[in-house]
Design a protein around this motif. Structure first.
Motif, PDB file in Angstrom:
ATOM      1  N   GLY A 222      79.817  21.000  30.118  1.00 35.30           N
ATOM      2  CA  GLY A 222      79.934  20.978  28.667  1.00 35.30           C
ATOM      3  C   GLY A 222      79.285  22.137  27.947  1.00 35.30           C
ATOM      4  O   GLY A 222      79.427  22.268  26.736  1.00 35.30           O
ATOM      5  N   TYR A 223      78.552  23.007  28.666  1.00 41.09           N
ATOM      6  CA  TYR A 223      77.865  24.143  28.046  1.00 41.09           C
ATOM      7  C   TYR A 223      78.533  25.460  28.424  1.00 41.09           C
ATOM      8  O   TYR A 223      78.983  25.645  29.558  1.00 41.09           O
ATOM      9  CB  TYR A 223      76.398  24.190  28.482  1.00 41.09           C
ATOM     10  N   VAL A 224      78.594  26.360  27.447  1.00 45.69           N
ATOM     11  CA  VAL A 224      79.160  27.694  27.658  1.00 45.69           C
ATOM     12  C   VAL A 224      78.032  28.711  27.524  1.00 45.69           C
ATOM     13  O   VAL A 224      77.190  28.596  26.638  1.00 45.69           O
ATOM     14  CB  VAL A 224      80.258  27.998  26.608  1.00 45.69           C
ATOM     15  N   ARG A 225      78.017  29.702  28.424  1.00 44.95           N
ATOM     16  CA  ARG A 225      77.020  30.781  28.307  1.00 44.95           C
ATOM     17  C   ARG A 225      77.697  32.018  27.719  1.00 44.95           C
ATOM     18  O   ARG A 225      78.693  32.511  28.253  1.00 44.95           O
ATOM     19  CB  ARG A 225      76.393  31.112  29.655  1.00 44.95           C
ATOM     20  N   LEU A 226      77.139  32.499  26.604  1.00 44.79           N
ATOM     21  CA  LEU A 226      77.638  33.695  25.939  1.00 44.79           C
ATOM     22  C   LEU A 226      76.593  34.800  26.059  1.00 44.79           C
ATOM     23  O   LEU A 226      75.391  34.548  25.903  1.00 44.79           O
ATOM     24  CB  LEU A 226      77.903  33.416  24.456  1.00 44.79           C
TER      25      LEU A 226
ATOM     26  N   TYR B 285      68.971  25.614  38.103  1.00 39.85           N
ATOM     27  CA  TYR B 285      70.137  25.373  37.258  1.00 39.85           C
ATOM     28  C   TYR B 285      70.416  26.563  36.342  1.00 39.85           C
ATOM     29  O   TYR B 285      71.532  27.062  36.261  1.00 39.85           O
ATOM     30  CB  TYR B 285      69.948  24.114  36.406  1.00 39.85           C
ATOM     31  N   ASP B 286      69.376  27.052  35.642  1.00 38.44           N
ATOM     32  CA  ASP B 286      69.567  28.133  34.675  1.00 38.44           C
ATOM     33  C   ASP B 286      69.964  29.451  35.328  1.00 38.44           C
ATOM     34  O   ASP B 286      70.721  30.236  34.753  1.00 38.44           O
ATOM     35  CB  ASP B 286      68.282  28.357  33.870  1.00 38.44           C
ATOM     36  N   GLY B 287      69.416  29.723  36.523  1.00 38.25           N
ATOM     37  CA  GLY B 287      69.671  31.023  37.147  1.00 38.25           C
ATOM     38  C   GLY B 287      68.886  32.136  36.467  1.00 38.25           C
ATOM     39  O   GLY B 287      68.004  31.883  35.643  1.00 38.25           O
ATOM     40  N   PRO B 288      69.200  33.400  36.778  1.00 37.87           N
ATOM     41  CA  PRO B 288      68.466  34.530  36.173  1.00 37.87           C
ATOM     42  C   PRO B 288      68.680  34.586  34.666  1.00 37.87           C
ATOM     43  O   PRO B 288      69.801  34.497  34.190  1.00 37.87           O
ATOM     44  CB  PRO B 288      69.074  35.761  36.863  1.00 37.87           C
ATOM     45  N   MET B 289      67.592  34.766  33.933  1.00 35.94           N
ATOM     46  CA  MET B 289      67.624  34.848  32.468  1.00 35.94           C
ATOM     47  C   MET B 289      67.143  36.238  32.042  1.00 35.94           C
ATOM     48  O   MET B 289      66.745  37.042  32.879  1.00 35.94           O
ATOM     49  CB  MET B 289      66.752  33.742  31.868  1.00 35.94           C
ATOM     50  N   PRO B 290      67.180  36.546  30.720  1.00 41.35           N
ATOM     51  CA  PRO B 290      66.825  37.918  30.298  1.00 41.35           C
ATOM     52  C   PRO B 290      65.466  38.396  30.776  1.00 41.35           C
ATOM     53  O   PRO B 290      65.323  39.534  31.213  1.00 41.35           O
ATOM     54  CB  PRO B 290      66.863  37.815  28.767  1.00 41.35           C
ATOM     55  N   GLN B 291      64.444  37.533  30.714  1.00 44.35           N
ATOM     56  CA  GLN B 291      63.123  37.982  31.157  1.00 44.35           C
ATOM     57  C   GLN B 291      63.109  38.223  32.662  1.00 44.35           C
ATOM     58  O   GLN B 291      62.402  39.102  33.153  1.00 44.35           O
ATOM     59  CB  GLN B 291      62.067  36.950  30.765  1.00 44.35           C
ATOM     60  N   THR B 292      63.888  37.454  33.421  1.00 45.88           N
ATOM     61  CA  THR B 292      63.996  37.690  34.858  1.00 45.88           C
ATOM     62  C   THR B 292      64.478  39.108  35.121  1.00 45.88           C
ATOM     63  O   THR B 292      63.932  39.826  35.954  1.00 45.88           O
ATOM     64  CB  THR B 292      64.997  36.687  35.488  1.00 45.88           C
ATOM     65  N   ARG B 293      65.496  39.502  34.390  1.00 45.17           N
ATOM     66  CA  ARG B 293      66.063  40.842  34.537  1.00 45.17           C
ATOM     67  C   ARG B 293      65.023  41.911  34.183  1.00 45.17           C
ATOM     68  O   ARG B 293      64.859  42.901  34.890  1.00 45.17           O
ATOM     69  CB  ARG B 293      67.275  40.958  33.612  1.00 45.17           C
ATOM     70  N   PHE B 294      64.287  41.679  33.094  1.00 45.55           N
ATOM     71  CA  PHE B 294      63.325  42.661  32.598  1.00 45.55           C
ATOM     72  C   PHE B 294      62.204  42.911  33.610  1.00 45.55           C
ATOM     73  O   PHE B 294      61.923  44.044  33.982  1.00 45.55           O
ATOM     74  CB  PHE B 294      62.753  42.159  31.264  1.00 45.55           C
TER      75      PHE B 294
ATOM     76  N   PRO C 276      76.795  24.050  23.562  1.00 38.46           N
ATOM     77  CA  PRO C 276      77.928  23.151  23.817  1.00 38.46           C
ATOM     78  C   PRO C 276      79.239  23.771  23.329  1.00 38.46           C
ATOM     79  O   PRO C 276      79.263  24.510  22.339  1.00 38.46           O
ATOM     80  CB  PRO C 276      77.570  21.896  23.010  1.00 38.46           C
ATOM     81  N   GLU C 277      80.327  23.464  24.036  1.00 39.64           N
ATOM     82  CA  GLU C 277      81.646  24.052  23.695  1.00 39.64           C
ATOM     83  C   GLU C 277      82.006  23.839  22.225  1.00 39.64           C
ATOM     84  O   GLU C 277      82.627  24.688  21.595  1.00 39.64           O
ATOM     85  CB  GLU C 277      82.719  23.420  24.583  1.00 39.64           C
ATOM     86  N   THR C 278      81.586  22.700  21.647  1.00 43.38           N
ATOM     87  CA  THR C 278      81.931  22.370  20.265  1.00 43.38           C
ATOM     88  C   THR C 278      81.434  23.416  19.280  1.00 43.38           C
ATOM     89  O   THR C 278      82.050  23.634  18.233  1.00 43.38           O
ATOM     90  CB  THR C 278      81.288  21.015  19.889  1.00 43.38           C
TER      91      THR C 278
ATOM     92  N   LEU D 180      80.049  40.578  21.603  1.00 42.73           N
ATOM     93  CA  LEU D 180      80.175  39.717  22.781  1.00 42.73           C
ATOM     94  C   LEU D 180      80.511  40.571  24.002  1.00 42.73           C
ATOM     95  O   LEU D 180      81.491  41.315  23.992  1.00 42.73           O
ATOM     96  CB  LEU D 180      81.269  38.676  22.546  1.00 42.73           C
ATOM     97  N   VAL D 181      79.675  40.482  25.054  1.00 47.10           N
ATOM     98  CA  VAL D 181      79.917  41.285  26.262  1.00 47.10           C
ATOM     99  C   VAL D 181      80.356  40.421  27.440  1.00 47.10           C
ATOM    100  O   VAL D 181      80.941  40.925  28.398  1.00 47.10           O
ATOM    101  CB  VAL D 181      78.670  42.109  26.651  1.00 47.10           C
ATOM    102  N   ASN D 182      80.079  39.106  27.389  1.00 43.74           N
ATOM    103  CA  ASN D 182      80.483  38.254  28.504  1.00 43.74           C
ATOM    104  C   ASN D 182      80.510  36.805  28.042  1.00 43.74           C
ATOM    105  O   ASN D 182      79.743  36.396  27.176  1.00 43.74           O
ATOM    106  CB  ASN D 182      79.501  38.414  29.679  1.00 43.74           C
ATOM    107  N   MET D 183      81.416  36.051  28.621  1.00 44.20           N
ATOM    108  CA  MET D 183      81.524  34.621  28.310  1.00 44.20           C
ATOM    109  C   MET D 183      81.875  33.903  29.599  1.00 44.20           C
ATOM    110  O   MET D 183      82.929  34.129  30.189  1.00 44.20           O
ATOM    111  CB  MET D 183      82.605  34.390  27.251  1.00 44.20           C
ATOM    112  N   LEU D 184      80.929  33.081  30.072  1.00 40.30           N
ATOM    113  CA  LEU D 184      81.136  32.392  31.347  1.00 40.30           C
ATOM    114  C   LEU D 184      81.842  31.060  31.114  1.00 40.30           C
ATOM    115  O   LEU D 184      81.694  30.454  30.053  1.00 40.30           O
ATOM    116  CB  LEU D 184      79.787  32.154  32.031  1.00 40.30           C
ATOM    117  N   PRO D 185      82.634  30.606  32.081  1.00 40.27           N
ATOM    118  CA  PRO D 185      83.359  29.337  31.907  1.00 40.27           C
ATOM    119  C   PRO D 185      82.391  28.168  31.731  1.00 40.27           C
ATOM    120  O   PRO D 185      81.257  28.208  32.212  1.00 40.27           O
ATOM    121  CB  PRO D 185      84.166  29.203  33.208  1.00 40.27           C
ATOM    122  N   PRO D 186      82.820  27.120  31.014  1.00 42.52           N
ATOM    123  CA  PRO D 186      81.933  25.980  30.738  1.00 42.52           C
ATOM    124  C   PRO D 186      81.448  25.303  32.011  1.00 42.52           C
ATOM    125  O   PRO D 186      82.190  25.182  32.995  1.00 42.52           O
ATOM    126  CB  PRO D 186      82.823  25.024  29.924  1.00 42.52           C
TER     127      PRO D 186
END
Length: 617
Positions: free
Chosen positions: A446-450, A106-115, A419-421, A437-443
């Protein structure tokens, strides 16, 4: 003599972001390889043997194990998932030929994955992508596979590395498969990890070398045993190591430092170490009998020293000053309280914690410890506290560099799932801390990834503010991504503190009057001293309060009048929250039983004189 392949051996490391299931997958591999007896009681996350690892649910130290699957022997290194412990990952990658990159479905690649993936690709290691937790109701394995492919391309993987095999798995339930079309069937019927074992055999290269050449063994980790002393863990890069042979300890920087006999030789067998007489090229072994050996050293024959280069460990980004406890309560709780105790313990830590640095200061009572992040240093503080040490630590500060006359500071890539709120309040809070802010993925659900780029000093103290702003619903992950020019001043703490006026014991009457000034950190019946921080003031000023003040006996009108005083429950801070909270003129006093906040200058009059002197310039 030409090099030969050791066909029945594989060396792999499992790398992933924290909480994506690495240690649980190792549990399942150990069980299905027959490591445990049928009637053996085995704890969950059996590789997390450290008390702090079990309490926090994270891997802190890299650990080795080995499984026998048919005729195939697999040496496995379980690595930390938090970016602060990246130094553990970097050095153990020298021991392996391939990696399992574990990614949450669900989460996909995260910062430590990249590192860690960047490190593995730069070293030319083969990789197998394991998309884990496919049994989660919100799992999206197909999209996550696409995100992983994008990450590989972004990190500059070559054609061979881009052609990575993918295994889908549920490490909790112990099954894996390679075709996503089987997902529904596997969710119903389960299975086993045989597809994963087959992928390791097929896609991870076997070790290659010549067992008849002179020995070369690169030390990548250290262990300790109360009976046999220091144990070096490393991989035989060339030749054969034998029990009882004379070996030279050497490094590319210092040459030969010592020569000694190998007293004990082990290799991993499940969770235990098994005695062996010899080990050939490609094996990961444990060597005892060499007291002067360190991480990064090479073991060679005494008559043919030939050191290997060690991996470059990324530089620390955060520094703190550890000093002897000089508060009025010094020596009450701890067994180790002197500067000699503190110095010896810190130097011992530097031997095994290669991503930390230690500097002595002009005074013998203080030492500067540098690490990869607040968690990296707080784990050391908590470990020392549990071992009986008593000391003080300063506010964490970032380590600056100067490049071509330009002042540079560490910058982190920050991923926020919120959450979008709460998107607005989070962006406002991070904006004050110089985040871009370098990227903002669509919700999604109910959650937005910034995605932000933010100076490391901007994150100091932000985590608790973030949890408050998002009512505990946000997720924050970051990793240091490099150095950039100084971003300007950041106002970290817009409030003051409540300070105890005198030595004594807090009483309900004094606390009742003080709680009108702010939020208290202590309750009644707590010993305090002058200059100790007992609460938080909402205004940007420090207020001295008398929490030891008792009601005058002559004012008593009824026996139960004190019972009418209702105290607001105190806000109890954890060690990490204390480190985030303090300002430059404050310290955290750490003892085995207590964590206290205090001013550097305890006397109220001395602080007033110092403040007026600063204001006069």
């Amino acid at each position: 003599m030409p090099s030969v392949k050791i066909e029945n051996l594989r060396n792999i490391a499992i790398i992933a972001h924290v909480d994506h299931g690495k240690t649980t997958l190792v549990d399942a591999m150990l069980r299905q390889a027959g490591t445990f007896r049928d009637n053996e009681q085995v704890a969950e996350r059996v590789m997390d043997s450290n008390d702090l690892e079990r309490e926090r649910g994270i891997t802190i130290l890299a650990k080795n194990t080995a499984v026998q699957y048919g005729d195939l022997r697999i040496n496995i290194v379980d690595t930390p998932g938090h970016a602060d412990f990246g130094g553990e990952v970097e050095r153990v990658l020298k021991m392996v030929d391939g990696v399992l990159l574990l990614v949450d479905a669900y989460d996909g690649p995260m910062p430590q994955t990249r590192f860690v993936l960047r490190k593995a690709l730069s070293m030319g290691l083969a990789s197998i992508v394991v998309i884990n937790k496919v049994d989660r109701p919100e799992a999206r394995p197909a999209e996550v596979h696409d995100h992983v492919l994008e990450l590989y391309m972004e990190l500059g993987a070559d054609d061979r590395q881009l052609d990575f095999p993918v295994v889908y798995a549920s490490s909790r339930d112990g099954y894996a498969f390679t075709d996503l079309a089987e997902l529904d069937e596997r969710l119903r019927t389960g299975g086993d990890l045989e597809p994963l074992f087959k992928a390791i055999r097929a896609h991870v290269p076997c070790p290659v070398g010549d067992a008849d050449l002179p020995l070369q063994l690169l030390v990548s980790n250290l262990d300790y045993d109360n009976y046999i002393g220091r144990i070096a863990v490393g991989r035989v890069e060339r030749g054969t190591i034998r029990l009882g042979m004379q070996a030279a300890v050497c490094s590319s920087a210092d040459g030969v430092r010592a020569t000694s006999r190998i007293a004990k030789l082990y290799r991993y067998q499940g969770l235990a170490r098994a005695d062996v007489e010899s080990a050939a090229v490609g094996e990961i072994v444990c060597v005892a009998g060499l007291p002067d050996i360190n991480i990064g050293d090479t073991l060679c024959p005494a008559d043919a020293p030939d050191p290997l280069p060690f991996v470059d460990i990324d530089e620390p980004t955060i520094a703190m000053t550890f000093s002897v406890n000089d508060s009025p309560f010094a020596g009450r709780d701890g067994r180790f309280v002197t500067s000699r105790h503190l110095r010896d313990r810190l130097f011992k830590e530097m031997e095994t914690n290669v991503s930390m640095r230690l500097e002595e200061t002009a005074t013998p009572d203080a030492f500067v410890v540098k690490g990869r992040g607040e968690l990296h240093l707080s784990i050391l503080i908590e470990t020392m506290r549990r071992q009986g040490y008593e000391f003080q630590v300063s506010k964490p500060r970032v380590i600056m560099k100067e490049v071509d006359g330009v002042r540079m500071e560490p910058v982190e890539l920050l991923l926020v799932d919120v959450p979008e709120t709460y998107v607005g309040v989070v962006m406002e809070g991070l904006g004050r801390r110089r985040a871009e802010l370098v990227n903002m993925l669509p919700p999604e659900k109910g959650y937005v990834r910034l995605e932000f780029r933010i100076p490391s000093r901007g994150l100091i103290g932000y985590r608790s503010e973030f949890l408050t702003d998002t009512k505990g619903n946000g997720i924050l992950n970051s990793v240091v991504s490099g150095f950039e020019p100084w971003k300007g001043d950041i106002e970290i703490r817009p409030h003051g503190v409540l300070i105890a006026w005198e030595d004594g014991e807090s009483v309900t009457y004094g606390l009742y009057n003080a709680q009108e000034r702010g939020n208290l950190f202590i309750g009644a019946g707590i010993p305090v001293y002058e200059g100790m921080i007992v609460g938080e003031c909402p205004r940007d000023e420090d207020i001295v309060v008398n929490i030891c003040k008792k009601k005058h006996v002559t004012n008593m009108r009824a026996a139960g009048s004190d019972e009418a005083l209702r105290l607001v429950p105190p806000k109890v801070l954890s060690l990490e929250q204390c480190l985030e909270f303090i300002a430059d003129d404050e310290l955290v006093e750490v003892t085995p039983k207590n964590v206290r906040l205090r001013k550097r200058v305890l006397g109220t009059e001395q602080r007033a004189k110092l403040r007026s002197k600063v204001e006069r310039g």
